[in-house]
Scaffold this motif. Structure first.
Motif, mmCIF file in Angstrom:
data_model
loop_
_atom_site.group_PDB
_atom_site.id
_atom_site.type_symbol
_atom_site.label_atom_id
_atom_site.label_comp_id
_atom_site.label_asym_id
_atom_site.label_seq_id
_atom_site.Cartn_x
_atom_site.Cartn_y
_atom_site.Cartn_z
ATOM 1 N N ASN A 73 0.800 -1.227 0.000
ATOM 2 C CA ASN A 73 0.000 0.000 0.000
ATOM 3 C C ASN A 73 0.836 1.282 0.000
ATOM 4 O O ASN A 73 0.333 2.343 0.339
ATOM 5 C CB ASN A 73 -0.959 0.012 1.189
ATOM 6 C CG ASN A 73 -0.227 0.076 2.516
ATOM 7 O OD1 ASN A 73 0.950 -0.247 2.593
ATOM 8 N ND2 ASN A 73 -0.924 0.475 3.539
ATOM 9 N N LYS A 74 2.112 1.177 -0.391
ATOM 10 C CA LYS A 74 2.960 2.373 -0.397
ATOM 11 C C LYS A 74 4.080 2.239 -1.434
ATOM 12 O O LYS A 74 4.657 1.176 -1.604
ATOM 13 C CB LYS A 74 3.577 2.601 0.981
ATOM 14 C CG LYS A 74 4.365 3.892 1.086
ATOM 15 C CD LYS A 74 4.806 4.146 2.516
ATOM 16 C CE LYS A 74 5.474 5.500 2.639
ATOM 17 N NZ LYS A 74 5.858 5.781 4.024
ATOM 18 N N LYS B 284 -4.531 7.699 -0.389
ATOM 19 C CA LYS B 284 -4.618 8.091 1.015
ATOM 20 C C LYS B 284 -3.785 9.339 1.281
ATOM 21 O O LYS B 284 -4.255 10.284 1.876
ATOM 22 C CB LYS B 284 -4.145 6.945 1.917
ATOM 23 C CG LYS B 284 -5.141 5.812 2.014
ATOM 24 C CD LYS B 284 -4.626 4.660 2.829
ATOM 25 C CE LYS B 284 -4.450 5.022 4.281
ATOM 26 N NZ LYS B 284 -4.063 3.870 5.100
ATOM 27 N N ALA B 285 -2.522 9.313 0.880
ATOM 28 C CA ALA B 285 -1.620 10.438 1.119
ATOM 29 C C ALA B 285 -0.512 10.404 0.077
ATOM 30 O O ALA B 285 -0.206 9.357 -0.487
ATOM 31 C CB ALA B 285 -1.028 10.355 2.522
ATOM 32 N N TRP B 286 0.094 11.578 -0.135
ATOM 33 C CA TRP B 286 1.226 11.633 -1.053
ATOM 34 C C TRP B 286 2.071 12.855 -0.747
ATOM 35 O O TRP B 286 1.614 13.813 -0.129
ATOM 36 C CB TRP B 286 0.768 11.630 -2.502
ATOM 37 C CG TRP B 286 0.168 12.916 -2.958
ATOM 38 C CD1 TRP B 286 -1.041 13.434 -2.594
ATOM 39 C CD2 TRP B 286 0.748 13.860 -3.855
ATOM 40 N NE1 TRP B 286 -1.253 14.634 -3.222
ATOM 41 C CE2 TRP B 286 -0.167 14.925 -4.000
ATOM 42 C CE3 TRP B 286 1.947 13.908 -4.548
ATOM 43 C CZ2 TRP B 286 0.089 16.013 -4.811
ATOM 44 C CZ3 TRP B 286 2.190 14.996 -5.357
ATOM 45 C CH2 TRP B 286 1.277 16.021 -5.480
ATOM 46 N N GLN B 287 3.306 12.769 -1.154
ATOM 47 C CA GLN B 287 4.238 13.882 -1.006
ATOM 48 C C GLN B 287 5.234 13.784 -2.156
ATOM 49 O O GLN B 287 5.757 12.705 -2.432
ATOM 50 C CB GLN B 287 4.989 13.765 0.317
ATOM 51 C CG GLN B 287 6.095 14.779 0.492
ATOM 52 C CD GLN B 287 6.802 14.580 1.821
ATOM 53 O OE1 GLN B 287 6.171 14.579 2.860
ATOM 54 N NE2 GLN B 287 8.101 14.388 1.759
ATOM 55 N N PHE C 274 6.610 9.972 -1.843
ATOM 56 C CA PHE C 274 5.886 8.750 -1.516
ATOM 57 C C PHE C 274 4.411 8.896 -1.871
ATOM 58 O O PHE C 274 3.893 9.995 -1.996
ATOM 59 C CB PHE C 274 6.030 8.381 -0.036
ATOM 60 C CG PHE C 274 5.221 9.251 0.893
ATOM 61 C CD1 PHE C 274 3.902 8.936 1.191
ATOM 62 C CD2 PHE C 274 5.772 10.389 1.453
ATOM 63 C CE1 PHE C 274 3.156 9.747 2.035
ATOM 64 C CE2 PHE C 274 5.036 11.202 2.296
ATOM 65 C CZ PHE C 274 3.712 10.876 2.580
ATOM 66 N N ILE C 275 3.763 7.755 -2.026
ATOM 67 C CA ILE C 275 2.322 7.656 -2.228
ATOM 68 C C ILE C 275 1.834 6.505 -1.357
ATOM 69 O O ILE C 275 2.429 5.421 -1.393
ATOM 70 C CB ILE C 275 1.952 7.353 -3.685
ATOM 71 C CG1 ILE C 275 2.298 8.513 -4.611
ATOM 72 C CG2 ILE C 275 0.474 7.017 -3.818
ATOM 73 C CD1 ILE C 275 2.007 8.238 -6.069
ATOM 74 N N THR C 276 0.773 6.729 -0.584
ATOM 75 C CA THR C 276 0.116 5.627 0.113
ATOM 76 C C THR C 276 -1.313 5.533 -0.408
ATOM 77 O O THR C 276 -1.912 6.529 -0.802
ATOM 78 C CB THR C 276 0.099 5.824 1.641
ATOM 79 O OG1 THR C 276 -0.558 7.039 1.961
ATOM 80 C CG2 THR C 276 1.509 5.831 2.212
ATOM 81 N N PHE C 277 -1.830 4.325 -0.410
ATOM 82 C CA PHE C 277 -3.151 4.080 -0.993
ATOM 83 C C PHE C 277 -3.816 2.900 -0.316
ATOM 84 O O PHE C 277 -3.153 2.086 0.337
ATOM 85 C CB PHE C 277 -3.029 3.842 -2.505
ATOM 86 C CG PHE C 277 -1.984 2.816 -2.877
ATOM 87 C CD1 PHE C 277 -2.312 1.483 -3.023
ATOM 88 C CD2 PHE C 277 -0.659 3.199 -3.070
ATOM 89 C CE1 PHE C 277 -1.337 0.543 -3.354
ATOM 90 C CE2 PHE C 277 0.316 2.275 -3.405
ATOM 91 C CZ PHE C 277 -0.029 0.944 -3.549
#
Length: 65
Positions: A9-10, A49-52, A59-62
């Motif tokens: 998930n990342k 979910k989040a990203w930077q 990073f990307i989380t999902f």
């Protein structure tokens, strides 16, 4: 050197290729293009979910589907 870490998930991307100066590196540009395409895909699917995105540290989380 660019390090890419992928889990269920990342996705994390760190470093620079060193092919050319920062801002002129076609290798980093290609990886950035794929990063933003993946971001767009996750956003469209509604699972982001989040990203930077910072130079040399992104990073990307999902949510898992």
């Amino acid at each position: 050197m660019i390090n890419i870490s992928i889990t269920s998930n990342k996705v994390t991307i760190k470093g620079h290729s060193g092919y050319a100066d920062s801002g002129k590196d076609i290798v980093c540009s290609g990886i950035s293009t794929l990063f933003y395409a993946f971001y767009g895909y996750l956003t469209k699917r509604g699972v982001l979910k989040a990203w930077q995105a910072n130079p040399g540290d992104s990073f990307i989380t999902f949510n898992k589907e």
